[in-house]
Design an enzyme around this catalytic site. Structure first.
Site, mmCIF file in Angstrom:
data_model
loop_
_atom_site.group_PDB
_atom_site.id
_atom_site.type_symbol
_atom_site.label_atom_id
_atom_site.label_comp_id
_atom_site.label_asym_id
_atom_site.label_seq_id
_atom_site.Cartn_x
_atom_site.Cartn_y
_atom_site.Cartn_z
ATOM 1 N N GLU A 105 65.071 39.450 23.295
ATOM 2 C CA GLU A 105 64.339 40.080 22.186
ATOM 3 C C GLU A 105 64.764 39.434 20.866
ATOM 4 O O GLU A 105 65.875 38.924 20.754
ATOM 5 C CB GLU A 105 64.740 41.568 22.118
ATOM 6 C CG GLU A 105 63.663 42.588 22.387
ATOM 7 C CD GLU A 105 62.509 42.647 21.419
ATOM 8 O OE1 GLU A 105 62.123 41.618 20.840
ATOM 9 O OE2 GLU A 105 61.972 43.741 21.261
ATOM 10 N N ASP A 106 63.880 39.505 19.869
ATOM 11 C CA ASP A 106 64.283 39.030 18.542
ATOM 12 C C ASP A 106 65.127 40.080 17.822
ATOM 13 O O ASP A 106 66.177 39.775 17.266
ATOM 14 C CB ASP A 106 63.053 38.627 17.699
ATOM 15 C CG ASP A 106 61.976 39.713 17.628
ATOM 16 O OD1 ASP A 106 62.141 40.790 18.252
ATOM 17 O OD2 ASP A 106 60.965 39.481 16.942
ATOM 18 N N ASP A 109 65.096 47.600 16.876
ATOM 19 C CA ASP A 109 65.050 48.451 15.684
ATOM 20 C C ASP A 109 65.095 49.919 16.147
ATOM 21 O O ASP A 109 66.177 50.442 16.426
ATOM 22 C CB ASP A 109 63.761 48.098 14.922
ATOM 23 C CG ASP A 109 63.607 48.822 13.599
ATOM 24 O OD1 ASP A 109 64.595 49.338 13.083
ATOM 25 O OD2 ASP A 109 62.479 48.867 13.069
ATOM 26 N N PHE A 159 64.601 44.415 6.035
ATOM 27 C CA PHE A 159 63.488 43.820 6.770
ATOM 28 C C PHE A 159 63.650 42.315 6.663
ATOM 29 O O PHE A 159 63.571 41.747 5.570
ATOM 30 C CB PHE A 159 62.140 44.262 6.194
ATOM 31 C CG PHE A 159 60.982 43.765 7.003
ATOM 32 C CD1 PHE A 159 60.568 44.459 8.132
ATOM 33 C CD2 PHE A 159 60.333 42.588 6.661
ATOM 34 C CE1 PHE A 159 59.513 43.990 8.908
ATOM 35 C CE2 PHE A 159 59.279 42.116 7.430
ATOM 36 C CZ PHE A 159 58.868 42.817 8.554
ATOM 37 N N ARG A 172 57.778 32.788 10.594
ATOM 38 C CA ARG A 172 58.426 32.645 11.896
ATOM 39 C C ARG A 172 59.126 31.296 12.030
ATOM 40 O O ARG A 172 60.079 31.157 12.791
ATOM 41 C CB ARG A 172 57.396 32.768 13.026
ATOM 42 C CG ARG A 172 56.775 34.144 13.186
ATOM 43 C CD ARG A 172 56.009 34.194 14.508
ATOM 44 N NE ARG A 172 55.082 35.300 14.595
ATOM 45 C CZ ARG A 172 55.381 36.531 15.002
ATOM 46 N NH1 ARG A 172 56.630 36.810 15.338
ATOM 47 N NH2 ARG A 172 54.460 37.471 15.081
HETATM 48 P P1 5GP Z 1 61.376 48.682 17.796
HETATM 49 O O1 5GP Z 1 60.375 49.016 18.850
HETATM 50 O O2 5GP Z 1 62.779 48.474 18.307
HETATM 51 O O3 5GP Z 1 61.335 49.660 16.655
HETATM 52 O O4 5GP Z 1 60.888 47.365 17.099
HETATM 53 C C1 5GP Z 1 60.989 46.124 17.622
HETATM 54 C C2 5GP Z 1 60.010 45.218 16.916
HETATM 55 O O5 5GP Z 1 59.799 45.603 15.545
HETATM 56 C C3 5GP Z 1 60.554 43.823 16.868
HETATM 57 O O6 5GP Z 1 60.254 43.085 18.029
HETATM 58 C C4 5GP Z 1 59.883 43.283 15.601
HETATM 59 O O7 5GP Z 1 58.610 42.790 15.939
HETATM 60 C C5 5GP Z 1 59.717 44.480 14.713
HETATM 61 N N1 5GP Z 1 60.769 44.544 13.686
HETATM 62 C C6 5GP Z 1 61.744 45.471 13.561
HETATM 63 N N2 5GP Z 1 62.553 45.200 12.511
HETATM 64 C C7 5GP Z 1 62.081 44.063 11.960
HETATM 65 C C8 5GP Z 1 62.506 43.251 10.839
HETATM 66 O O8 5GP Z 1 63.499 43.503 10.142
HETATM 67 N N3 5GP Z 1 61.756 42.149 10.591
HETATM 68 C C9 5GP Z 1 60.662 41.799 11.329
HETATM 69 N N4 5GP Z 1 60.024 40.687 10.972
HETATM 70 N N5 5GP Z 1 60.242 42.531 12.392
HETATM 71 C C10 5GP Z 1 60.953 43.652 12.703
#
Ligand code: 5GP
Length: 185
Positions: A105-106, A109, A159, A172
């Protein structure tokens, strides 16, 4: 593009160093696990599109064990009528029963994306299912998810963009991780 970045959070060198460490650690862990079952198939590394692509490309080249890789694509409706709903847009091409899976995963959150993916994949009964994320925002978690390997924990509620992470599909391709000038999240 670069003049809209307020500051760099993680440099190219820091990313490279950490990715090499993670690659070595993951290789050692799976090598140790594979020793217990010589007939086990190679590790399947699963990248989550689009954000994990640059990280995964570097990570697999820092791993010195036999592996295959595939991708999944999911969409999250973060601000829509169903917040937190996650839909699978592209599934894996191969069966995963009794295989070792490493999800890449990147960023984790709220944990909702990962939770949905792990739930779906574990129903297919892989031998093992682990998660490696480049970035982690543990203070933002809404759903508890197991994360086995973390590149960097983000210290504040930031963010971030770059190295696969986007804002409106841009940034990206930045080689480092940074914060935009205006808070856009
Ligand atoms: P989650 O489902 O854990 O809330 O979110 C995961 C996804 O939210 C990540 O794969 C990403 O696409 C997006 N995301 C969450 N935080 C960030 C951030 O700080 N920057 C960016 N660009 N995307 C984020």
């Amino acid at each position: 593009m670069l003049n809209t970045i307020e500051r760099m959070i993680i440099s190219v060198d820091e990313i490279g160093q950490r990715v090499r460490e993670l690659g070595a650690q993951i290789s050692a862990d799976y090598r140790a696990g594979a020793g217990r079952d010589p007939h086990r198939r190679p590790l399947l590394v699963v990248g989550l599109l689009k954000g994990a692509m640059p990280f995964m490309a570097d990570l697999i080249r820092a791993m010195d064990i036999p592996l295959e890789y595939d991708f999944m694509a999911v969409s999250s409706y973060r601000n829509g009528t169903s917040p937190g709903e996650v839909r699978i847009l592209k599934d894996l091409d191969c069966a995963i029963g009794r295989r070792d899976l490493l999800i890449v995963e990147d960023i984790v959150d709220t944990g909702r994306t990962l939770h949905r993916i792990l739930k779906g994949l574990s129903a297919r009964e892989p031998a093992t299912l682990r998660v490696c994320t480049l970035l982690d925002k543990p203070h933002r978690r809404e759903v508890e998810v197991p994360v086995d390997y973390v590149g960097f924990v983000l210290p504040e509620n930031l963010f971030v963009v770059g190295y696969g992470l986007d804002y409106a599909e841009l940034y990206r391709n930045l080689p480092f991780i940074g914060v935009l000038k205006r808070r856009e999240a």
